[in-house]
Design a protein around this motif. Structure first.
Motif, PDB file in Angstrom:
ATOM      1  N   LYS A   1       1.033  -1.590  -0.408  1.00  0.00           N
ATOM      2  CA  LYS A   1       0.253   0.235   0.089  1.00  0.00           C
ATOM      3  C   LYS A   1       0.889   1.463   0.079  1.00  0.00           C
ATOM      4  O   LYS A   1       0.455   2.579  -0.860  1.00  0.00           O
TER       5      LYS A   1
ATOM      6  N   ILE B   1       2.074   1.881  -3.798  1.00  0.00           N
ATOM      7  CA  ILE B   1       1.151   2.369  -4.515  1.00  0.00           C
ATOM      8  C   ILE B   1       0.725   3.640  -4.284  1.00  0.00           C
ATOM      9  O   ILE B   1       0.450   4.780  -5.226  1.00  0.00           O
TER      10      ILE B   1
ATOM     11  N   PHE C   1      -2.197  -3.101 -13.883  1.00  0.00           N
ATOM     12  CA  PHE C   1      -3.422  -2.671 -12.889  1.00  0.00           C
ATOM     13  C   PHE C   1      -4.975  -2.947 -13.313  1.00  0.00           C
ATOM     14  O   PHE C   1      -5.738  -3.648 -12.361  1.00  0.00           O
TER      15      PHE C   1
ATOM     16  N   TYR D   1      -7.151  -3.893  -4.657  1.00  0.00           N
ATOM     17  CA  TYR D   1      -6.392  -3.424  -5.741  1.00  0.00           C
ATOM     18  C   TYR D   1      -6.973  -4.198  -6.690  1.00  0.00           C
ATOM     19  O   TYR D   1      -6.224  -4.144  -7.544  1.00  0.00           O
TER      20      TYR D   1
ATOM     21  N   ASN E   1     -11.892  -2.559  -8.359  1.00  0.00           N
ATOM     22  CA  ASN E   1     -10.853  -2.610  -7.602  1.00  0.00           C
ATOM     23  C   ASN E   1      -9.951  -2.368  -8.687  1.00  0.00           C
ATOM     24  O   ASN E   1      -9.154  -1.972  -8.413  1.00  0.00           O
ATOM     25  N   ARG E   2      -9.747  -3.292 -10.191  1.00  0.00           N
ATOM     26  CA  ARG E   2      -8.539  -3.512 -10.711  1.00  0.00           C
ATOM     27  C   ARG E   2      -8.591  -1.757 -11.830  1.00  0.00           C
ATOM     28  O   ARG E   2      -7.739  -0.730 -11.455  1.00  0.00           O
TER      29      ARG E   2
ATOM     30  N   ARG F   1      -8.805   1.082  -9.227  1.00  0.00           N
ATOM     31  CA  ARG F   1      -9.145   1.593  -7.730  1.00  0.00           C
ATOM     32  C   ARG F   1      -7.572   3.143  -8.560  1.00  0.00           C
ATOM     33  O   ARG F   1      -7.843   4.441  -8.009  1.00  0.00           O
ATOM     34  N   PHE F   2      -6.782   1.963  -9.079  1.00  0.00           N
ATOM     35  CA  PHE F   2      -5.464   2.594  -8.923  1.00  0.00           C
ATOM     36  C   PHE F   2      -5.163   3.961 -10.273  1.00  0.00           C
ATOM     37  O   PHE F   2      -4.915   5.554  -9.271  1.00  0.00           O
TER      38      PHE F   2
END
Length: 365
Positions: free
Chosen positions: A137, A140, A175, A187, A193-194, A196-197
């Motif tokens: 995290k 990220i 991602f 993430y 979720n994918r 999110r980044f």
């Protein structure tokens, strides 16, 4: 009837025509990513030639992650003054310029063993076989903030906008991809979720540069292999990006060096085209969202481009190799000489001395 040579809005930028120089890794910076006289000259010639918008070669956002030799840097404030000089040069010719930024990750083999290379998961990149470090995290957050800080420098340097590179199997694309992203935290897993980044990068960039600065996102239409990101998922990502306020989306693909062999093949129900490889994908997306769509890949014939402009909702068309072969191409087309570009799409322009046409335009060595 829409025309290619008309003033058109792209986010908050007013562009003199619908042609852009798509991001091109020139391989001509100093070792640490500083500009050289050759690069200043290349961008001056592009602006002189009448290209409406220039997107720079991708710039690395953290010093320790330079995915290719000779690529631009934007990882600290030392770059601001030289980029001010660059943007002033371009603006003197009424052209606009956007800087593309990326975290390259495992897509390249440059300086392996000399740097930590981040990835969403420990999955080898299919073309390089490089495996990266699965990001914690804090990693990220570090990269998200690096994108945002780079964006602020880009704004301070006088660029007209920023393009965040989310395609070509670079980190953001990984991602988004169910093949490369095997994470089980917030993430990974679902498409939400994918995404999110990418969304956190966009939100942090927007927070840094404000509502008026133009932000583009470059996306892969499809990963063109079983288990990868699909076109249906890309359409959903585009709709989400429009919803959060992205100004425009560039549709591309990850078929470097394979385009000729893939022409005519069908992926996710759509066909790779000989001219405008990803037109069928970009056309669908342009019908489903209401922000400008840009597409790239193999464009050489102005009559075909003009036809696409009027038969689709695609707004801008990117060229790269044709402008290496023929720097004055856009000016020639505007003058009424509508012969197709002379570029052979041979890709011999990638040389150890930098990227330039080795057949028709050998003046830059």
């Amino acid at each position: 009837m829409k025309t290619l040579f008309e003033q058109t809005k792209l986010g908050n930028i007013s562009v003199q025509n619908r042609f852009l120089r798509s991001a091109t890794w020139e391989n001509m910076t100093t070792e640490d990513g500083q500009l050289t006289d050759k690069l200043y000259k290349i961008y001056e010639n592009l602006a002189k030639s009448g290209v409406g918008l220039i997107i720079t070669g991708y710039a690395n956002i953290v010093k320790e992650e330079q995915p290719n030799h000779g690529m631009m840097g934007i990882y600290d404030d030392s770059f601001i003054d030289e980029y001010k000089k660059l943007t002033n040069i371009v603006h003197n010719y009424n052209s606009k310029i956007i800087m593309q930024v990326a975290y390259g990750g495992t897509k390249t083999k440059f300086n392996l063993g000399k740097r930590i290379i981040y990835a969403p998961s420990e999955v080898a990149e299919r073309s390089t076989n490089v495996v990266g470090k699965a990001m914690a995290k804090e990693d990220i957050n570090y990269i998200i903030n690096a994108f945002a800080n780079a964006a602020k420098r880009i704004q301070e340097s006088g660029f007209d906008g920023i393009e965040i590179h989310g395609a070509h199997t670079y980190l953001i694309n990984q991602f988004l991809s169910p093949y490369y992203n095997r994470r089980t935290d917030e993430y990974g897993g679902s498409l939400d979720n994918r995404m999110r980044f990418l969304l956190e990068i966009y939100n942090k960039v927007r927070e840094k540069v404000g509502d008026k600065f133009t932000i583009l996102i470059k996306l892969t239409a499809s990963e063109f292999f079983q288990g990868g990101l699909t076109f249906d998922e890309t359409k959903l990502i585009c709709k989400k990006l429009e919803e959060v306020g992205v100004d425009a989306i560039e549709i591309t693909g990850n078929i470097h060096g394979k385009a000729k062999s893939m022409v005519g093949e069908v992926f996710d129900g759509y066909r790779i085209q000989e001219e405008g490889y990803f037109i069928e994908y970009a056309k669908i997306i342009s019908n489903e969202i209401n922000i400008p769509i840009i597409t790239v890949g193999g464009f050489k014939n102005i009559d075909k481009i003009e036809k696409l402009l009027n038969e689709t909702n695609i707004d801008f068309f990117g060229l790269s190799r044709p402008l290496l072969a023929e720097p004055d191409l856009i000016k020639r087309w505007k003058s009424g000489d509508r012969k197709a570009a002379i570029c052979l799409s041979c890709s011999k322009c990638r040389t150890s001395k930098g990227n330039y046409c080795t057949i028709f335009n050998t003046c830059i060595k």
